[in-house]
Design a protein around this motif. Sequence first.
Motif, PDB file in Angstrom:
ATOM      1  N   VAL A 153      26.823   3.823   4.341  1.00  0.00           N
ATOM      2  CA  VAL A 153      27.051   3.304   5.690  1.00  0.00           C
ATOM      3  C   VAL A 153      26.997   4.438   6.711  1.00  0.00           C
ATOM      4  CG1 VAL A 153      28.786   2.278   7.200  1.00  0.00           C
ATOM      5  CG2 VAL A 153      28.347   1.288   4.954  1.00  0.00           C
ATOM      6  N   ALA A 154      27.590   5.572   6.357  1.00  0.00           N
ATOM      7  CA  ALA A 154      27.576   6.721   7.273  1.00  0.00           C
ATOM      8  C   ALA A 154      26.158   7.215   7.519  1.00  0.00           C
ATOM      9  CB  ALA A 154      28.436   7.846   6.693  1.00  0.00           C
TER      10      ALA A 154
ATOM     11  N   ILE B 251      37.367  -4.264  -5.848  1.00  0.00           N
ATOM     12  CA  ILE B 251      37.587  -3.206  -4.866  1.00  0.00           C
ATOM     13  C   ILE B 251      37.863  -3.873  -3.522  1.00  0.00           C
ATOM     14  CG2 ILE B 251      36.107  -1.500  -6.024  1.00  0.00           C
ATOM     15  CD1 ILE B 251      33.921  -2.156  -4.006  1.00  0.00           C
ATOM     16  N   SER B 252      38.418  -3.095  -2.597  1.00  0.00           N
ATOM     17  CA  SER B 252      38.653  -3.587  -1.245  1.00  0.00           C
ATOM     18  C   SER B 252      37.454  -3.193  -0.395  1.00  0.00           C
ATOM     19  CB  SER B 252      39.943  -2.991  -0.680  1.00  0.00           C
ATOM     20  OG  SER B 252      40.176  -3.463   0.634  1.00  0.00           O
ATOM     21  N   LEU B 253      36.602  -4.163  -0.067  1.00  0.00           N
ATOM     22  CA  LEU B 253      35.336  -3.904   0.608  1.00  0.00           C
ATOM     23  C   LEU B 253      35.401  -4.412   2.046  1.00  0.00           C
ATOM     24  CD1 LEU B 253      32.395  -2.893   0.214  1.00  0.00           C
ATOM     25  CD2 LEU B 253      31.787  -5.225  -0.438  1.00  0.00           C
ATOM     26  N   HIS B 254      35.378  -3.491   2.995  1.00  0.00           N
ATOM     27  CA  HIS B 254      35.455  -3.870   4.403  1.00  0.00           C
ATOM     28  C   HIS B 254      34.130  -4.494   4.844  1.00  0.00           C
ATOM     29  CE1 HIS B 254      36.226  -3.749   8.696  1.00  0.00           C
ATOM     30  NE2 HIS B 254      37.470  -3.351   8.456  1.00  0.00           N
ATOM     31  N   SER B 255      34.194  -5.519   5.670  1.00  0.00           N
ATOM     32  CA  SER B 255      32.986  -6.238   6.085  1.00  0.00           C
ATOM     33  C   SER B 255      32.001  -5.349   6.827  1.00  0.00           C
ATOM     34  CB  SER B 255      33.366  -7.429   6.963  1.00  0.00           C
ATOM     35  OG  SER B 255      34.048  -6.997   8.133  1.00  0.00           O
ATOM     36  N   LYS B 256      32.489  -4.331   7.526  1.00  0.00           N
ATOM     37  CA  LYS B 256      31.592  -3.478   8.316  1.00  0.00           C
ATOM     38  C   LYS B 256      30.613  -2.704   7.436  1.00  0.00           C
ATOM     39  CE  LYS B 256      34.487   0.681   8.595  1.00  0.00           C
ATOM     40  NZ  LYS B 256      35.232   1.591   9.488  1.00  0.00           N
TER      41      LYS B 256
ATOM     42  N   LEU C 264      28.717  -3.832   5.264  1.00  0.00           N
ATOM     43  CA  LEU C 264      27.480  -4.593   5.175  1.00  0.00           C
ATOM     44  C   LEU C 264      26.892  -4.899   6.552  1.00  0.00           C
ATOM     45  CD1 LEU C 264      28.403  -7.082   2.305  1.00  0.00           C
ATOM     46  CD2 LEU C 264      27.179  -4.916   2.153  1.00  0.00           C
ATOM     47  N   ARG C 265      27.732  -4.984   7.587  1.00  0.00           N
ATOM     48  CA  ARG C 265      27.240  -5.360   8.914  1.00  0.00           C
ATOM     49  C   ARG C 265      26.624  -4.202   9.673  1.00  0.00           C
ATOM     50  NH1 ARG C 265      32.332  -7.635   9.993  1.00  0.00           N
ATOM     51  NH2 ARG C 265      32.548  -6.073  11.639  1.00  0.00           N
ATOM     52  N   SER C 266      27.131  -2.993   9.428  1.00  0.00           N
ATOM     53  CA  SER C 266      26.811  -1.890  10.334  1.00  0.00           C
ATOM     54  C   SER C 266      25.845  -0.865   9.741  1.00  0.00           C
ATOM     55  CB  SER C 266      28.114  -1.175  10.731  1.00  0.00           C
ATOM     56  OG  SER C 266      28.746  -0.626   9.585  1.00  0.00           O
ATOM     57  N   SER C 267      25.116  -1.263   8.699  1.00  0.00           N
ATOM     58  CA  SER C 267      24.237  -0.288   8.070  1.00  0.00           C
ATOM     59  C   SER C 267      23.068  -0.979   7.397  1.00  0.00           C
ATOM     60  CB  SER C 267      25.021   0.515   7.018  1.00  0.00           C
ATOM     61  OG  SER C 267      25.275  -0.294   5.878  1.00  0.00           O
ATOM     62  N   GLY C 268      22.215  -0.161   6.771  1.00  0.00           N
ATOM     63  CA  GLY C 268      21.097  -0.683   6.012  1.00  0.00           C
ATOM     64  C   GLY C 268      21.424  -0.914   4.551  1.00  0.00           C
TER      65      GLY C 268
END
Length: 311
Positions: free
Chosen positions: A219-220, A239-244, A246-250
Amino acid sequence: MKAAVVHHAGEKPVYADFPETQTDDNSVMVTVSAAAMSQLAKARATGTHYSAASTYPFIAGIDGTGHLSSGAPVYFLAFSSPWGSMAEKTWVASDSIVPLPATLDPVLAAAIANPGMSSWAALTRRAHFQKGETVLINGATGTSGGLAVRIARQLGAGKIIATGRNHQALEKLYAEGADITLSLESLPAALPALMAEGIDVVLDYLWGQSALDIMTAAVARGEKAVRFVQIGSLSGQEISLHSKLLRSSGLTLMGSGLGSVSQAGLIASIGELLQAAAADNFTVPFQQRPLSEVNQAWDEDDSRCRTVFTP
């Protein structure tokens, strides 16, 4: 005929008689040469896998090698209950068979097929891997992950990054063709630079914190695409997977296994894998045991050395 028979849910298979009666006109009889134990075979036998049979008794085992009545050597998948692969003979759907290369030992082929299929199908059917791409194999020190290094190289990977916990195994993988090896402890610090250089495909055999570290680093990286293929969960199921992420990256997150790859796709993948194994001398550590010892061997299986039963 003799077979490894599961009589009730939660019980280990026992060496017992099983009727040969054919139940499906679309099936052919295979005389079994070898059938390997795997985590999937165990999970289906105990009823804990989502693809497990719901009727008892049935024959344990999901795949194997053998020969047809014509004498032709074959590899087969055995997902049609009650017919598993751990038997002297078994009925197999005619579309679940591929030819076995004549130069490939049937016991070795049975040992290689399941762990090799995991990365072959993930790369060719799910990630649509292209020659020259960089592949990170997370959890490469196990049987499947180690074979994935050989397979990625055979398929034309430009760079292979292997991670794991076992330092000696990582050293061996480096000698066998991995370009970079990393312990899981050093992975978070190394990932930013590796992502900046470019990682195209991740094959993940672990899940857990290391998978989250890789996705966070992807993501970075921004909009550059990373195809993350989830295959195994040796480090935990959740795991604890934050929605961002998937939304904020390729980042593209996908799985590879029964259901995400069709049975026809799995069969084709294994056929391709076995041809490559014969040509490039793929191997994995394995021990051969008589099928009559299935009950004793069931709990002794070592994930770093496959157990292969022969009738």
